[in-house]
Design an enzyme around this catalytic site. Structure first.
Site, short mmCIF file in Angstrom:
data_model
loop_
_atom_site.label_atom_id
_atom_site.label_comp_id
_atom_site.label_asym_id
_atom_site.label_seq_id
_atom_site.Cartn_x
_atom_site.Cartn_y
_atom_site.Cartn_z
N ALA A 12 32.27 47.68 46.13
CA ALA A 12 31.80 46.69 47.12
C ALA A 12 32.29 45.31 46.72
CB ALA A 12 30.29 46.74 47.24
N HIS A 190 53.69 51.42 51.41
CA HIS A 190 53.01 50.12 51.55
C HIS A 190 53.56 49.18 50.48
CE1 HIS A 190 49.94 47.25 52.49
NE2 HIS A 190 49.33 47.37 51.34
N1 APR Z 1 33.21 52.28 39.95
C1 APR Z 1 32.82 51.63 41.08
N2 APR Z 1 33.29 50.42 41.44
C2 APR Z 1 34.16 49.83 40.61
C3 APR Z 1 34.62 50.45 39.42
C4 APR Z 1 34.09 51.72 39.11
N3 APR Z 1 34.47 52.37 38.02
N4 APR Z 1 35.50 49.61 38.83
C5 APR Z 1 35.60 48.53 39.60
N5 APR Z 1 34.80 48.65 40.67
C6 APR Z 1 34.55 47.68 41.74
C7 APR Z 1 34.50 46.26 41.22
O1 APR Z 1 33.25 45.97 40.61
C8 APR Z 1 34.74 45.45 42.48
O2 APR Z 1 33.52 45.10 43.13
O3 APR Z 1 35.61 47.68 42.67
C9 APR Z 1 35.53 46.43 43.37
C10 APR Z 1 36.93 45.93 43.66
O4 APR Z 1 36.81 44.78 44.41
P1 APR Z 1 37.75 43.51 44.28
O5 APR Z 1 38.14 43.31 42.84
O6 APR Z 1 37.10 42.40 45.03
O7 APR Z 1 39.08 43.98 45.01
P2 APR Z 1 39.35 44.00 46.58
O8 APR Z 1 40.01 42.75 47.00
O9 APR Z 1 38.12 44.45 47.29
O10 APR Z 1 40.44 45.14 46.66
C11 APR Z 1 40.08 46.48 46.39
O11 APR Z 1 41.79 47.39 47.76
O12 APR Z 1 43.47 46.40 49.00
C12 APR Z 1 43.15 47.04 47.79
O13 APR Z 1 44.69 46.04 46.22
C13 APR Z 1 43.36 46.12 46.61
O14 APR Z 1 43.16 47.88 44.98
C14 APR Z 1 42.49 46.79 45.59
C15 APR Z 1 41.34 47.34 46.44
#
Ligand code: APR
Length: 334
Positions: A12, A190
């Site tokens: 999230a 992509h």
């Molecule tokens: N389990 C659950 N959630 C996790 C874990 C895990 N083991 N590790 C990381 N996360 C969560 C993080 O805490 C963070 O809230 O995944 C989320 C990733 O969110 P962001 O860092 O804000 O990244 P975001 O911009 O949402 O992009 C997510 O989508 O478009 C792609 O390249 C982008 O790979 C990236 C993904």
């Protein structure tokens, strides 16, 4: 009365949070969001619970009937019980690339995360459709196919809807028309070598190439290809509004069984759906989405120039898949 579909979103962060919020506003499914806690000194925050509560109050303020709940999980996979019986699981969890981190390091870290999440989905929601958002998305979708053991029609990567939305945005601005009347698909990997299908793109039925001069079209294609980077340069972080909307477009097609044709990253097995020489990995192609996930892979005609772009694009995905296969232990390093 039919029960409402359940859509779970794992991760999230920026994208996941906006997916959840848009889904709640659209109100066609119950939403469950999952993320890890955040430590600051001695304090442990549970942002995912706070975000869900905030969104609950948002939909209340908007007079919408929807259900949204947040759950804290651990990186080791504890806390996933509430994902039980989800119809769709959207995976956005992952690390962004940090300074000093190679693409391979990032791939390895995200494969590890995906592997834990998928083992929990297999345990609690074995009939779910997976939508993979974590980058590099074509590779992660392939990894999800392999790790889940799910039939390929139930594992779908989000990329083409976003790339096509970017392309449509720039065409709409150029021609001063509604993006609704633009049919333009971007397929392939992509990445910088994604393939805009100019030969079949049209605006209100009129071929795109008859409406925009070639040089200008090339500029628009270039801006589309680097559309993600343009936003990173402005915001210092990657985009999330359009990526989230693209995911919701796909979820809506699945939940409502609309059979929309959307470009998505899917596993091409090289057999029944022989697709221009791609066999055994995932890449973006137009597919028909319905209750069962990918109901049909649509083979589009390509002119020679597009075929050449396609070859380049899929070749770069193929190379990364080989690296991922080594990490998955399916193949020893050569
Ligand atoms: N389990 C659950 N959630 C996790 C874990 C895990 N083991 N590790 C990381 N996360 C969560 C993080 O805490 C963070 O809230 O995944 C989320 C990733 O969110 P962001 O860092 O804000 O990244 P975001 O911009 O949402 O992009 C997510 O989508 O478009 C792609 O390249 C982008 O790979 C990236 C993904």
């Amino acid at each position: 009365m039919a029960t409402r579909k359940v859509v779970s979103v794992v991760g999230a962060g920026n994208v996941g949070e906006h997916v959840a919020s848009l889904l709640a506003i659209k109100g066609f499914a119950d939403v469950r969001i999952f993320d890890i806690p955040r430590k600051e000194g001695d304090k442990v925050f549970e942002p995912v619970k706070g975000k869900a509560l905030d969104m609950k109050q948002m939909i209340s303020a908007m007079d919408i009937d929807a259900k949204i709940d947040g759950f804290t999980v651990t990186p080791d996979g504890d806390g996933y019980e509430p994902i039980v019986d989800s119809d769709i699981v959207v995976i956005t969890a992952g690390f962004p690339r940090r300074p000093g981190m190679s693409r391979e390091d990032l791939l390895e870290a995200n494969i590890r995360i995906l592997s834990t999440i998928i083992s929990k989905v297999r345990q609690y929601a074995p009939n779910a459709i997976l939508i993979v958002v974590t980058n590099p998305v074509d590779i992660m979708t392939y990894v999800a196919v392999k790790l889940s053991g799910f039939p390929a029609n139930r594992v779908i990567g989000m990329a083409g809807v976003l790339d096509s939305a970017r392309f449509k945005t720039f065409i709409a601005e150029e021609l001063r028309v509604s993006p609704k009347d633009i049919h333009a698909y971007v397929i392939g990997g992509h990445g910088d070598e994604m393939v805009p299908l100019i030969s079949i793109s049209n605006v209100g039925g009129i071929p795109l190439k008859d409406l925009i001069p070639k040089e200008r079209l090339q500029e628009i294609i270039h801006r589309t290809r680097f559309g993600g980077g343009e936003i990173v340069n402005l915001m210092g972080t990657s985009a999330y509004h359009a990526p989230a909307a693209a995911v919701v477009d796909m979820v809506e097609a699945l939940v409502t069984n609309s059979r929309r044709i959307l470009p998505c990253s899917v596993y091409l097995d090289g057999e029944a759906g022989e697709y221009y020489g791609v066999k055994g990995f995932c890449v973006g192609v137009p597919v028909k989405l319905g209750t069962n996930g990918v109901e049909e892979i649509i083979k589009v005609p390509m002119i020679e120039e597009e075929r050449e772009m396609w070859e380049r694009s899929v070749e770069s995905v193929r190379k990364s898949v080989e690296v991922a296969e080594v990490m998955l232990g399916e193949k020893s390093p050569s």
